[in-house]
Design an enzyme around this catalytic site. Structure first.
Site, PDB file in Angstrom:
ATOM      1  N   ASN A   1       0.867  -1.185   0.000  1.00  0.00           N
ATOM      2  CA  ASN A   1       0.000   0.000   0.000  1.00  0.00           C
ATOM      3  C   ASN A   1       0.900   1.231   0.000  1.00  0.00           C
ATOM      4  O   ASN A   1       1.486   1.579   1.023  1.00  0.00           O
ATOM      5  CB  ASN A   1      -0.899  -0.021   1.245  1.00  0.00           C
ATOM      6  N   TRP A   2       0.980   1.863  -1.169  1.00  0.00           N
ATOM      7  CA  TRP A   2       1.902   3.007  -1.300  1.00  0.00           C
ATOM      8  C   TRP A   2       1.355   4.253  -0.625  1.00  0.00           C
ATOM      9  O   TRP A   2       2.043   5.270  -0.546  1.00  0.00           O
ATOM     10  CB  TRP A   2       2.177   3.296  -2.782  1.00  0.00           C
TER      11      TRP A   2
ATOM     12  N   GLU B   1      -6.726   4.748   7.970  1.00  0.00           N
ATOM     13  CA  GLU B   1      -6.565   6.176   7.663  1.00  0.00           C
ATOM     14  C   GLU B   1      -7.852   6.750   7.071  1.00  0.00           C
ATOM     15  O   GLU B   1      -8.188   7.910   7.294  1.00  0.00           O
ATOM     16  CB  GLU B   1      -5.347   6.372   6.739  1.00  0.00           C
TER      17      GLU B   1
ATOM     18  N   GLU C   1      -5.041  -4.682  10.737  1.00  0.00           N
ATOM     19  CA  GLU C   1      -4.040  -3.636  10.885  1.00  0.00           C
ATOM     20  C   GLU C   1      -4.311  -2.862  12.172  1.00  0.00           C
ATOM     21  O   GLU C   1      -5.111  -1.908  12.165  1.00  0.00           O
ATOM     22  CB  GLU C   1      -4.102  -2.670   9.699  1.00  0.00           C
TER      23      GLU C   1
ATOM     24  N   GLY D   1       3.087  -0.898   4.292  1.00  0.00           N
ATOM     25  CA  GLY D   1       3.065   0.525   3.977  1.00  0.00           C
ATOM     26  C   GLY D   1       4.472   1.010   3.673  1.00  0.00           C
ATOM     27  O   GLY D   1       4.990   0.840   2.568  1.00  0.00           O
TER      28      GLY D   1
HETATM   29  P1  13P Z   1       3.211   0.620   7.693  1.00  0.00           P
HETATM   30  O1  13P Z   1       3.763  -0.664   7.083  1.00  0.00           O
HETATM   31  O2  13P Z   1       3.936   1.835   7.190  1.00  0.00           O
HETATM   32  O3  13P Z   1       3.107   0.527   9.168  1.00  0.00           O
HETATM   33  O4  13P Z   1       1.707   0.772   7.125  1.00  0.00           O
HETATM   34  C1  13P Z   1       0.828  -0.280   7.240  1.00  0.00           C
HETATM   35  C2  13P Z   1      -0.402   0.042   6.478  1.00  0.00           C
HETATM   36  O5  13P Z   1      -1.178   0.902   6.853  1.00  0.00           O
HETATM   37  C3  13P Z   1      -0.636  -0.701   5.228  1.00  0.00           C
HETATM   38  O6  13P Z   1      -1.928  -0.489   4.763  1.00  0.00           O
END
Ligand code: 13P
Length: 250
Positions: free
Chosen positions: A9-10, A97, A167, A233
Protein backbone atom coordinates in the site's frame (compact mmCIF):
# COMPACT_ATOMS: atom_id res chain seq x y z
CA UNK A 1 -3.65 -24.33 1.59
CA UNK A 2 -3.79 -20.54 1.47
CA UNK A 3 -1.25 -18.88 -0.79
CA UNK A 4 0.41 -15.96 0.93
CA UNK A 5 -0.04 -12.46 -0.45
CA UNK A 6 2.39 -9.60 -0.03
CA UNK A 7 0.64 -6.33 -0.87
CA UNK A 8 2.25 -2.90 -1.00
CA UNK A 9 0.00 0.00 0.00
CA UNK A 10 1.90 3.01 -1.30
CA UNK A 11 -0.55 5.39 0.39
CA UNK A 12 -0.21 8.96 -0.95
CA UNK A 13 3.31 8.53 -2.27
CA UNK A 14 4.60 8.43 -5.80
CA UNK A 15 5.53 10.09 -9.04
CA UNK A 16 5.87 8.67 -12.54
CA UNK A 17 9.64 8.04 -12.17
CA UNK A 18 9.08 6.42 -8.77
CA UNK A 19 6.37 4.12 -10.12
CA UNK A 20 8.61 3.03 -12.99
CA UNK A 21 11.58 2.40 -10.72
CA UNK A 22 9.62 0.61 -8.01
CA UNK A 23 7.83 -1.69 -10.42
CA UNK A 24 11.03 -2.45 -12.34
CA UNK A 25 12.66 -3.31 -9.01
CA UNK A 26 9.77 -5.57 -8.00
CA UNK A 27 9.70 -7.37 -11.36
CA UNK A 28 13.45 -7.95 -11.32
CA UNK A 29 13.19 -9.59 -7.89
CA UNK A 30 10.30 -11.97 -8.65
CA UNK A 31 11.42 -15.49 -8.00
CA UNK A 32 9.86 -18.53 -9.68
CA UNK A 33 10.76 -20.54 -6.57
CA UNK A 34 8.49 -18.44 -4.36
CA UNK A 35 4.82 -19.29 -4.10
CA UNK A 36 3.54 -15.99 -2.69
CA UNK A 37 1.45 -13.55 -4.67
CA UNK A 38 2.54 -9.92 -4.94
CA UNK A 39 0.28 -6.88 -5.27
CA UNK A 40 0.84 -3.14 -5.55
CA UNK A 41 -1.71 -0.49 -4.57
CA UNK A 42 -0.64 2.86 -6.05
CA UNK A 43 -2.51 6.16 -5.73
CA UNK A 44 -5.30 6.49 -8.32
CA UNK A 45 -3.43 8.59 -10.93
CA UNK A 46 -0.68 5.99 -11.23
CA UNK A 47 -2.96 2.98 -11.64
CA UNK A 48 -2.96 3.09 -15.47
CA UNK A 49 0.84 3.45 -15.62
CA UNK A 50 1.26 0.60 -13.14
CA UNK A 51 -1.19 -1.49 -15.14
CA UNK A 52 0.78 -1.02 -18.34
CA UNK A 53 4.07 -1.84 -16.60
CA UNK A 54 2.56 -4.96 -15.04
CA UNK A 55 1.02 -6.32 -18.23
CA UNK A 56 1.86 -10.03 -18.69
CA UNK A 57 3.39 -10.26 -15.21
CA UNK A 58 1.97 -12.11 -12.19
CA UNK A 59 1.93 -8.96 -10.04
CA UNK A 60 -1.59 -7.97 -9.00
CA UNK A 61 -2.91 -4.41 -9.02
CA UNK A 62 -5.23 -2.79 -6.53
CA UNK A 63 -6.51 0.65 -5.54
CA UNK A 64 -6.62 2.19 -2.08
CA UNK A 65 -10.29 3.20 -1.92
CA UNK A 66 -13.46 3.50 -3.99
CA UNK A 67 -16.80 5.26 -3.89
CA UNK A 68 -19.85 3.52 -2.55
CA UNK A 69 -21.69 4.89 -5.61
CA UNK A 70 -21.67 3.56 -9.19
CA UNK A 71 -21.58 6.82 -11.14
CA UNK A 72 -23.06 10.29 -11.32
CA UNK A 73 -22.89 13.52 -9.35
CA UNK A 74 -20.18 12.62 -6.81
CA UNK A 75 -17.37 15.05 -7.59
CA UNK A 76 -13.97 13.72 -6.65
CA UNK A 77 -15.13 10.14 -6.13
CA UNK A 78 -13.93 7.11 -8.10
CA UNK A 79 -16.27 4.21 -8.89
CA UNK A 80 -15.34 0.55 -8.64
CA UNK A 81 -16.27 0.02 -12.30
CA UNK A 82 -13.65 2.65 -13.25
CA UNK A 83 -11.01 0.84 -11.23
CA UNK A 84 -11.86 -2.43 -12.99
CA UNK A 85 -11.76 -0.59 -16.30
CA UNK A 86 -8.18 0.62 -15.71
CA UNK A 87 -6.87 -2.76 -14.62
CA UNK A 88 -7.45 -3.18 -10.88
CA UNK A 89 -8.51 -6.56 -9.52
CA UNK A 90 -8.51 -5.52 -5.85
CA UNK A 91 -9.32 -2.50 -3.71
CA UNK A 92 -8.79 -1.62 -0.05
CA UNK A 93 -11.89 -0.76 1.95
CA UNK A 94 -11.92 0.68 5.43
CA UNK A 95 -8.21 1.38 5.81
CA UNK A 96 -7.75 2.93 9.24
CA UNK A 97 -6.57 6.18 7.66
CA UNK A 98 -9.92 6.38 5.84
CA UNK A 99 -11.77 5.52 9.03
CA UNK A 100 -9.84 7.88 11.31
CA UNK A 101 -8.89 10.81 9.06
CA UNK A 102 -11.95 10.83 6.77
CA UNK A 103 -14.68 9.66 9.10
CA UNK A 104 -15.56 6.38 7.42
CA UNK A 105 -17.74 4.30 9.71
CA UNK A 106 -18.58 0.61 9.59
CA UNK A 107 -21.75 1.24 7.57
CA UNK A 108 -19.89 3.17 4.85
CA UNK A 109 -17.12 0.57 4.77
CA UNK A 110 -19.73 -2.18 4.34
CA UNK A 111 -21.31 -0.22 1.47
CA UNK A 112 -17.91 0.18 -0.19
CA UNK A 113 -17.24 -3.53 0.24
CA UNK A 114 -20.49 -4.32 -1.57
CA UNK A 115 -19.78 -1.72 -4.27
CA UNK A 116 -16.35 -3.27 -4.90
CA UNK A 117 -17.81 -6.74 -5.38
CA UNK A 118 -20.60 -5.40 -7.58
CA UNK A 119 -17.87 -3.96 -9.82
CA UNK A 120 -16.05 -7.30 -9.96
CA UNK A 121 -13.25 -6.22 -7.63
CA UNK A 122 -12.04 -8.19 -4.63
CA UNK A 123 -12.25 -5.96 -1.57
CA UNK A 124 -9.48 -6.09 1.01
CA UNK A 125 -11.41 -5.28 4.19
CA UNK A 126 -9.15 -3.52 6.70
CA UNK A 127 -9.93 -3.88 10.38
CA UNK A 128 -8.09 -3.04 13.58
CA UNK A 129 -8.28 -1.44 16.98
CA UNK A 130 -6.76 1.74 18.37
CA UNK A 131 -4.29 1.73 21.25
CA UNK A 132 -6.99 2.92 23.65
CA UNK A 133 -9.29 0.11 22.55
CA UNK A 134 -6.53 -2.49 23.01
CA UNK A 135 -5.67 -1.14 26.46
CA UNK A 136 -9.33 -1.29 27.41
CA UNK A 137 -9.46 -4.97 26.40
CA UNK A 138 -11.78 -4.23 23.47
CA UNK A 139 -9.63 -5.53 20.60
CA UNK A 140 -11.75 -8.57 19.77
CA UNK A 141 -15.09 -6.78 20.11
CA UNK A 142 -13.98 -3.83 17.95
CA UNK A 143 -12.60 -6.07 15.21
CA UNK A 144 -15.64 -8.35 15.37
CA UNK A 145 -17.96 -5.36 14.95
CA UNK A 146 -15.96 -4.23 11.90
CA UNK A 147 -16.30 -7.70 10.35
CA UNK A 148 -19.95 -8.01 11.38
CA UNK A 149 -20.92 -4.80 9.55
CA UNK A 150 -19.89 -6.49 6.29
CA UNK A 151 -21.21 -9.90 7.31
CA UNK A 152 -24.68 -8.56 7.99
CA UNK A 153 -24.92 -6.56 4.76
CA UNK A 154 -23.11 -8.84 2.28
CA UNK A 155 -23.36 -12.27 3.94
CA UNK A 156 -20.65 -14.84 4.60
CA UNK A 157 -20.53 -15.99 0.96
CA UNK A 158 -19.10 -12.57 0.05
CA UNK A 159 -15.96 -13.51 2.01
CA UNK A 160 -15.15 -16.15 -0.62
CA UNK A 161 -14.35 -13.21 -2.94
CA UNK A 162 -12.56 -10.98 -0.44
CA UNK A 163 -9.47 -10.61 1.68
CA UNK A 164 -9.28 -9.32 5.24
CA UNK A 165 -6.35 -7.27 6.57
CA UNK A 166 -5.83 -6.92 10.31
CA UNK A 167 -4.04 -3.64 10.88
CA UNK A 168 -3.89 -2.50 14.50
CA UNK A 169 -3.95 1.30 14.33
CA UNK A 170 -1.17 1.63 16.93
CA UNK A 171 1.18 -0.44 14.75
CA UNK A 172 0.73 1.53 11.52
CA UNK A 173 3.71 3.70 10.65
CA UNK A 174 5.00 3.58 14.21
CA UNK A 175 7.79 1.03 13.85
CA UNK A 176 6.06 -0.95 16.58
CA UNK A 177 4.59 -4.05 14.96
CA UNK A 178 2.15 -6.30 16.77
CA UNK A 179 4.01 -9.33 18.10
CA UNK A 180 3.44 -12.55 16.18
CA UNK A 181 1.36 -13.80 19.14
CA UNK A 182 -0.81 -10.67 19.22
CA UNK A 183 -1.42 -10.80 15.47
CA UNK A 184 -2.02 -14.56 15.36
CA UNK A 185 -4.54 -14.29 18.17
CA UNK A 186 -6.67 -11.69 16.33
CA UNK A 187 -6.36 -13.51 13.00
CA UNK A 188 -7.52 -16.76 14.60
CA UNK A 189 -10.41 -14.92 16.27
CA UNK A 190 -11.54 -13.45 12.91
CA UNK A 191 -11.34 -16.85 11.23
CA UNK A 192 -13.20 -18.60 14.06
CA UNK A 193 -15.87 -15.91 14.01
CA UNK A 194 -16.48 -16.38 10.27
CA UNK A 195 -16.29 -20.17 10.68
CA UNK A 196 -19.39 -19.98 12.84
CA UNK A 197 -21.16 -18.96 9.62
CA UNK A 198 -19.24 -21.08 7.11
CA UNK A 199 -16.16 -23.13 8.02
CA UNK A 200 -15.06 -23.72 4.43
CA UNK A 201 -15.14 -20.04 3.47
CA UNK A 202 -13.39 -19.09 6.71
CA UNK A 203 -10.72 -21.75 6.12
CA UNK A 204 -9.98 -20.40 2.64
CA UNK A 205 -10.04 -16.70 3.55
CA UNK A 206 -6.73 -14.89 3.35
CA UNK A 207 -6.13 -12.70 6.40
CA UNK A 208 -3.19 -10.32 5.98
CA UNK A 209 -1.36 -8.54 8.78
CA UNK A 210 -0.36 -4.90 8.41
CA UNK A 211 1.43 -2.48 10.72
CA UNK A 212 5.19 -1.89 10.66
CA UNK A 213 6.02 -5.07 8.77
CA UNK A 214 9.69 -4.83 7.81
CA UNK A 215 12.20 -7.26 6.30
CA UNK A 216 13.53 -8.07 9.79
CA UNK A 217 10.19 -8.99 11.42
CA UNK A 218 8.35 -10.41 8.41
CA UNK A 219 9.41 -14.05 8.72
CA UNK A 220 8.26 -14.48 12.32
CA UNK A 221 4.87 -12.94 11.53
CA UNK A 222 4.33 -14.75 8.24
CA UNK A 223 5.15 -18.18 9.64
CA UNK A 224 2.14 -18.06 11.98
CA UNK A 225 -0.76 -20.29 11.09
CA UNK A 226 -3.44 -17.70 10.42
CA UNK A 227 -1.24 -14.94 8.98
CA UNK A 228 -1.63 -15.30 5.23
CA UNK A 229 0.45 -12.37 4.11
CA UNK A 230 1.26 -8.77 4.74
CA UNK A 231 -0.17 -5.37 3.87
CA UNK A 232 2.95 -3.28 3.77
CA UNK A 233 3.07 0.53 3.98
CA UNK A 234 6.41 2.24 4.49
CA UNK A 235 8.54 -0.76 3.55
CA UNK A 236 6.71 -1.15 0.23
CA UNK A 237 8.24 2.10 -1.05
CA UNK A 238 11.58 0.37 -1.59
CA UNK A 239 11.76 -2.57 -3.98
CA UNK A 240 14.59 -4.02 -1.89
CA UNK A 241 12.66 -3.89 1.36
CA UNK A 242 9.34 -4.98 -0.14
CA UNK A 243 10.82 -7.92 -1.98
CA UNK A 244 12.84 -8.96 1.09
CA UNK A 245 9.44 -9.35 2.79
CA UNK A 246 8.24 -11.37 -0.22
CA UNK A 247 11.30 -13.62 0.15
CA UNK A 248 10.55 -14.05 3.85
CA UNK A 249 7.01 -15.19 2.98
CA UNK A 250 8.34 -18.17 1.01
P1 13P B 1 3.21 0.62 7.69
O1 13P B 1 3.76 -0.66 7.08
O2 13P B 1 3.94 1.84 7.19
O3 13P B 1 3.11 0.53 9.17
O4 13P B 1 1.71 0.77 7.12
C1 13P B 1 0.83 -0.28 7.24
C2 13P B 1 -0.40 0.04 6.48
O5 13P B 1 -1.18 0.90 6.85
C3 13P B 1 -0.64 -0.70 5.23
O6 13P B 1 -1.93 -0.49 4.76
Amino acid sequence: MRTKLIAGNWKMNGSKPMVRELIAGILSRLDAGQSSDVMVLPPYPYVPLANSLLENTPVLLGAQDLSRHDSGAHTGEVAGSMLSDVGCSHVLVGHSERRNLYGEDNALVAAKFAAAQAAGLQPILCVGETLEERQAGQTDSVVRAQVDAVLSSSGVAAFSRAIVAYEPVWAIGTGQSATPDQAQSVHAMIRAHLAEEDAIIAGRLRILYGGSVKPDNAAELLEREDIDGGLIGGASLSADGFMAIYQAAG
